[in-house]
Design a protein around this motif. Sequence first.
Motif, PDB file in Angstrom:
ATOM      1  N   LEU A  84      -1.706   6.302  27.992  1.00 54.25           N
ATOM      2  CA  LEU A  84      -2.374   7.336  28.793  1.00 54.25           C
ATOM      3  C   LEU A  84      -1.384   8.275  29.489  1.00 54.25           C
ATOM      4  O   LEU A  84      -1.787   9.075  30.349  1.00 54.25           O
ATOM      5  CB  LEU A  84      -3.276   6.670  29.840  1.00 54.25           C
ATOM      6  N   ASP A  85      -0.110   8.199  29.121  1.00 55.83           N
ATOM      7  CA  ASP A  85       0.935   9.069  29.690  1.00 55.83           C
ATOM      8  C   ASP A  85       1.024   8.937  31.205  1.00 55.83           C
ATOM      9  O   ASP A  85       1.149   9.931  31.934  1.00 55.83           O
ATOM     10  CB  ASP A  85       0.681  10.539  29.305  1.00 55.83           C
ATOM     11  N   LEU A  86       0.978   7.706  31.672  1.00 53.66           N
ATOM     12  CA  LEU A  86       1.086   7.409  33.094  1.00 53.66           C
ATOM     13  C   LEU A  86       2.398   6.686  33.371  1.00 53.66           C
ATOM     14  O   LEU A  86       2.984   6.093  32.462  1.00 53.66           O
ATOM     15  CB  LEU A  86      -0.081   6.527  33.537  1.00 53.66           C
ATOM     16  N   PRO A  87       2.867   6.694  34.629  1.00 54.86           N
ATOM     17  CA  PRO A  87       4.047   5.876  34.965  1.00 54.86           C
ATOM     18  C   PRO A  87       3.811   4.416  34.595  1.00 54.86           C
ATOM     19  O   PRO A  87       2.698   3.900  34.728  1.00 54.86           O
ATOM     20  CB  PRO A  87       4.180   6.068  36.481  1.00 54.86           C
ATOM     21  N   ILE A  88       4.846   3.750  34.140  1.00 56.14           N
ATOM     22  CA  ILE A  88       4.694   2.406  33.590  1.00 56.14           C
ATOM     23  C   ILE A  88       4.082   1.436  34.594  1.00 56.14           C
ATOM     24  O   ILE A  88       3.346   0.517  34.227  1.00 56.14           O
ATOM     25  CB  ILE A  88       6.054   1.870  33.068  1.00 56.14           C
ATOM     26  N   ASN A  89       4.324   1.622  35.886  1.00 47.79           N
ATOM     27  CA  ASN A  89       3.804   0.720  36.915  1.00 47.79           C
ATOM     28  C   ASN A  89       2.526   1.239  37.571  1.00 47.79           C
ATOM     29  O   ASN A  89       2.128   0.721  38.620  1.00 47.79           O
ATOM     30  CB  ASN A  89       4.867   0.476  37.990  1.00 47.79           C
ATOM     31  N   TYR A  90       1.893   2.226  36.948  1.00 45.72           N
ATOM     32  CA  TYR A  90       0.719   2.851  37.573  1.00 45.72           C
ATOM     33  C   TYR A  90      -0.352   1.818  37.929  1.00 45.72           C
ATOM     34  O   TYR A  90      -0.846   1.774  39.052  1.00 45.72           O
ATOM     35  CB  TYR A  90       0.128   3.902  36.635  1.00 45.72           C
ATOM     36  N   PHE A  91      -0.727   0.996  36.976  1.00 44.69           N
ATOM     37  CA  PHE A  91      -1.804   0.027  37.206  1.00 44.69           C
ATOM     38  C   PHE A  91      -1.321  -1.165  38.034  1.00 44.69           C
ATOM     39  O   PHE A  91      -2.054  -1.672  38.883  1.00 44.69           O
ATOM     40  CB  PHE A  91      -2.397  -0.444  35.883  1.00 44.69           C
ATOM     41  N   ARG A  92      -0.088  -1.607  37.799  1.00 48.86           N
ATOM     42  CA  ARG A  92       0.454  -2.729  38.558  1.00 48.86           C
ATOM     43  C   ARG A  92       0.427  -2.426  40.062  1.00 48.86           C
ATOM     44  O   ARG A  92       0.082  -3.284  40.877  1.00 48.86           O
ATOM     45  CB  ARG A  92       1.888  -3.029  38.108  1.00 48.86           C
ATOM     46  N   GLU A  93       0.774  -1.205  40.434  1.00 53.02           N
ATOM     47  CA  GLU A  93       0.821  -0.831  41.848  1.00 53.02           C
ATOM     48  C   GLU A  93      -0.558  -0.710  42.468  1.00 53.02           C
ATOM     49  O   GLU A  93      -0.681  -0.713  43.704  1.00 53.02           O
ATOM     50  CB  GLU A  93       1.571   0.491  41.996  1.00 53.02           C
ATOM     51  N   ARG A  94      -1.593  -0.616  41.649  1.00 58.26           N
ATOM     52  CA  ARG A  94      -2.958  -0.434  42.153  1.00 58.26           C
ATOM     53  C   ARG A  94      -3.816  -1.686  41.987  1.00 58.26           C
ATOM     54  O   ARG A  94      -4.999  -1.673  42.325  1.00 58.26           O
ATOM     55  CB  ARG A  94      -3.607   0.765  41.448  1.00 58.26           C
ATOM     56  N   HIS A  95      -3.221  -2.726  41.463  1.00 54.72           N
ATOM     57  CA  HIS A  95      -3.923  -3.999  41.261  1.00 54.72           C
ATOM     58  C   HIS A  95      -3.073  -5.135  41.828  1.00 54.72           C
ATOM     59  O   HIS A  95      -2.582  -5.990  41.107  1.00 54.72           O
ATOM     60  CB  HIS A  95      -4.206  -4.241  39.775  1.00 54.72           C
ATOM     61  N   LYS A  96      -2.919  -5.160  43.129  1.00 53.68           N
ATOM     62  CA  LYS A  96      -2.074  -6.170  43.772  1.00 53.68           C
ATOM     63  C   LYS A  96      -2.784  -7.521  43.889  1.00 53.68           C
ATOM     64  O   LYS A  96      -2.168  -8.516  44.230  1.00 53.68           O
ATOM     65  CB  LYS A  96      -1.656  -5.677  45.149  1.00 53.68           C
ATOM     66  N   GLY A  97      -4.093  -7.537  43.657  1.00 54.38           N
ATOM     67  CA  GLY A  97      -4.839  -8.794  43.713  1.00 54.38           C
ATOM     68  C   GLY A  97      -5.916  -8.827  44.769  1.00 54.38           C
ATOM     69  O   GLY A  97      -6.705  -9.786  44.828  1.00 54.38           O
ATOM     70  N   GLU A  98      -5.986  -7.805  45.586  1.00 54.86           N
ATOM     71  CA  GLU A  98      -6.960  -7.773  46.683  1.00 54.86           C
ATOM     72  C   GLU A  98      -8.389  -7.978  46.207  1.00 54.86           C
ATOM     73  O   GLU A  98      -9.182  -8.675  46.839  1.00 54.86           O
ATOM     74  CB  GLU A  98      -6.821  -6.429  47.406  1.00 54.86           C
ATOM     75  N   ASN A  99      -8.744  -7.353  45.087  1.00 56.81           N
ATOM     76  CA  ASN A  99     -10.114  -7.437  44.569  1.00 56.81           C
ATOM     77  C   ASN A  99     -10.181  -8.109  43.204  1.00 56.81           C
ATOM     78  O   ASN A  99     -11.172  -7.966  42.487  1.00 56.81           O
ATOM     79  CB  ASN A  99     -10.731  -6.040  44.483  1.00 56.81           C
ATOM     80  N   VAL A 100      -9.142  -8.817  42.840  1.00 56.07           N
ATOM     81  CA  VAL A 100      -9.138  -9.561  41.581  1.00 56.07           C
ATOM     82  C   VAL A 100      -9.860 -10.887  41.795  1.00 56.07           C
ATOM     83  O   VAL A 100      -9.740 -11.506  42.853  1.00 56.07           O
ATOM     84  CB  VAL A 100      -7.692  -9.783  41.105  1.00 56.07           C
ATOM     85  N   ALA A 101     -10.646 -11.307  40.816  1.00 57.27           N
ATOM     86  CA  ALA A 101     -11.439 -12.531  40.966  1.00 57.27           C
ATOM     87  C   ALA A 101     -11.261 -13.442  39.759  1.00 57.27           C
ATOM     88  O   ALA A 101     -11.241 -12.987  38.609  1.00 57.27           O
ATOM     89  CB  ALA A 101     -12.914 -12.196  41.153  1.00 57.27           C
ATOM     90  N   LEU A 102     -11.133 -14.716  40.043  1.00 57.68           N
ATOM     91  CA  LEU A 102     -11.095 -15.768  39.021  1.00 57.68           C
ATOM     92  C   LEU A 102     -12.439 -16.482  39.053  1.00 57.68           C
ATOM     93  O   LEU A 102     -12.927 -16.836  40.132  1.00 57.68           O
ATOM     94  CB  LEU A 102      -9.970 -16.748  39.335  1.00 57.68           C
ATOM     95  N   ARG A 103     -13.047 -16.705  37.893  1.00 67.21           N
ATOM     96  CA  ARG A 103     -14.367 -17.351  37.863  1.00 67.21           C
ATOM     97  C   ARG A 103     -14.397 -18.456  36.821  1.00 67.21           C
ATOM     98  O   ARG A 103     -14.099 -18.234  35.638  1.00 67.21           O
ATOM     99  CB  ARG A 103     -15.462 -16.323  37.558  1.00 67.21           C
ATOM    100  N   TYR A 104     -14.739 -19.656  37.267  1.00 64.58           N
ATOM    101  CA  TYR A 104     -15.003 -20.762  36.359  1.00 64.58           C
ATOM    102  C   TYR A 104     -16.493 -20.705  35.981  1.00 64.58           C
ATOM    103  O   TYR A 104     -17.344 -20.547  36.855  1.00 64.58           O
ATOM    104  CB  TYR A 104     -14.723 -22.100  37.029  1.00 64.58           C
ATOM    105  N   LEU A 105     -16.785 -20.868  34.692  1.00 66.37           N
ATOM    106  CA  LEU A 105     -18.157 -20.763  34.202  1.00 66.37           C
ATOM    107  C   LEU A 105     -18.536 -21.993  33.380  1.00 66.37           C
ATOM    108  O   LEU A 105     -17.725 -22.507  32.590  1.00 66.37           O
ATOM    109  CB  LEU A 105     -18.319 -19.513  33.329  1.00 66.37           C
ATOM    110  N   HIS A 106     -19.783 -22.433  33.545  1.00 67.97           N
ATOM    111  CA  HIS A 106     -20.319 -23.582  32.812  1.00 67.97           C
ATOM    112  C   HIS A 106     -21.708 -23.212  32.301  1.00 67.97           C
ATOM    113  O   HIS A 106     -22.574 -22.780  33.066  1.00 67.97           O
ATOM    114  CB  HIS A 106     -20.401 -24.792  33.741  1.00 67.97           C
ATOM    115  N   TYR A 107     -21.887 -23.382  30.998  1.00 70.33           N
ATOM    116  CA  TYR A 107     -23.184 -23.130  30.360  1.00 70.33           C
ATOM    117  C   TYR A 107     -23.730 -24.470  29.878  1.00 70.33           C
ATOM    118  O   TYR A 107     -23.345 -24.961  28.809  1.00 70.33           O
ATOM    119  CB  TYR A 107     -23.024 -22.170  29.182  1.00 70.33           C
ATOM    120  N   PRO A 108     -24.621 -25.108  30.639  1.00 72.05           N
ATOM    121  CA  PRO A 108     -25.157 -26.413  30.236  1.00 72.05           C
ATOM    122  C   PRO A 108     -26.094 -26.277  29.037  1.00 72.05           C
ATOM    123  O   PRO A 108     -26.596 -25.191  28.733  1.00 72.05           O
ATOM    124  CB  PRO A 108     -25.916 -26.874  31.479  1.00 72.05           C
TER     125      PRO A 108
END
Length: 305
Positions: free
Chosen positions: A146-170
């Motif tokens: 996308l012709d962006l600086p290499i760290n563009y997304f890394r600098e905007r995704h520090k983890g504040e709103n990142v979510a890990l989800r465990y899922l179970h389908y019985p």
Amino acid sequence: MTNIPLIDFEKFDNGEEKERRRISEEVNMAASQVGFMYAKNLGIDQNILQNAFKSSKNFFKQSLSEKSKLSYVQNMNHGYQGVGEQRLDSQFAPDLKEAFTMRDVPLREKFMDLWPSNEFRTIAARAFGECLRGSNIVMEAFAIALDLPINYFRERHKGENVALRYLHYPISGKNLSANQLGAGAHTDFGTITLLFQDDVGGLQIQNRSGQWLDAVHIQGTVIVNTADLIATWTNDRYCSSPHRVRAITGGRERYSIAFFVDPDTDVPVSAFDSCISVDQPAKYPATTAGAYVAQRIAESNELSG
């Protein structure tokens, strides 16, 4: 394109610039035409991942009353949701799955009442870190394409709103109505999602022709899909494809782990310069990541009523 492409990242981190651009173009093609890809050699520690699956299974084996002590808190996007508590597709019955969602995993040591145990939190925190590292590799490929600086997304995704989800389908039995699914058709809200699944099967994605494709388990890969905010950022150059999970009616239960990579709250979101032109003006009003994702989470949970 009718198949989900498989992309090998082995030469992306340490390869020559020519190799990095080749892989970035493969990622760009997958994101533009399918919205899903199998990623191989992202460097995610398989032992950490296996421990996360074991921890997930042990949690879901507990009684409902025990699991419900850690009920989902919407404003934190954290906690347990039982079977039928979420409806991802308003046209279908509530989802036949249960989930435990975790956000800001490494930062929640002071909130131990939110966790089944310290061991559970520690294992989840390790998985969180590995998944975020792998996600950044994929997003670096986006930046190149996308012709962006290499760290563009890394600098905007520090983890504040990142979510890990465990899922179970019985296993839900064989006498289900046609409008009952493990997870109803939906798109994800943020930038990308990583999905680790077992070999039970059930995940399906819808391509741009409206055809539902089985996303089968491929050993040694992780499924990556582009989500709504990256579609907005790219002015729909990248697609956010609907996906669903069939109800599990026999055989073995299904387990998966999803890692939702959403930008930090205050990150502005408007179309990238490389994705707009006189013929393709920006389609969406400028927003912030936090406002957008919070609205989508609320709408998703409102459907459960």
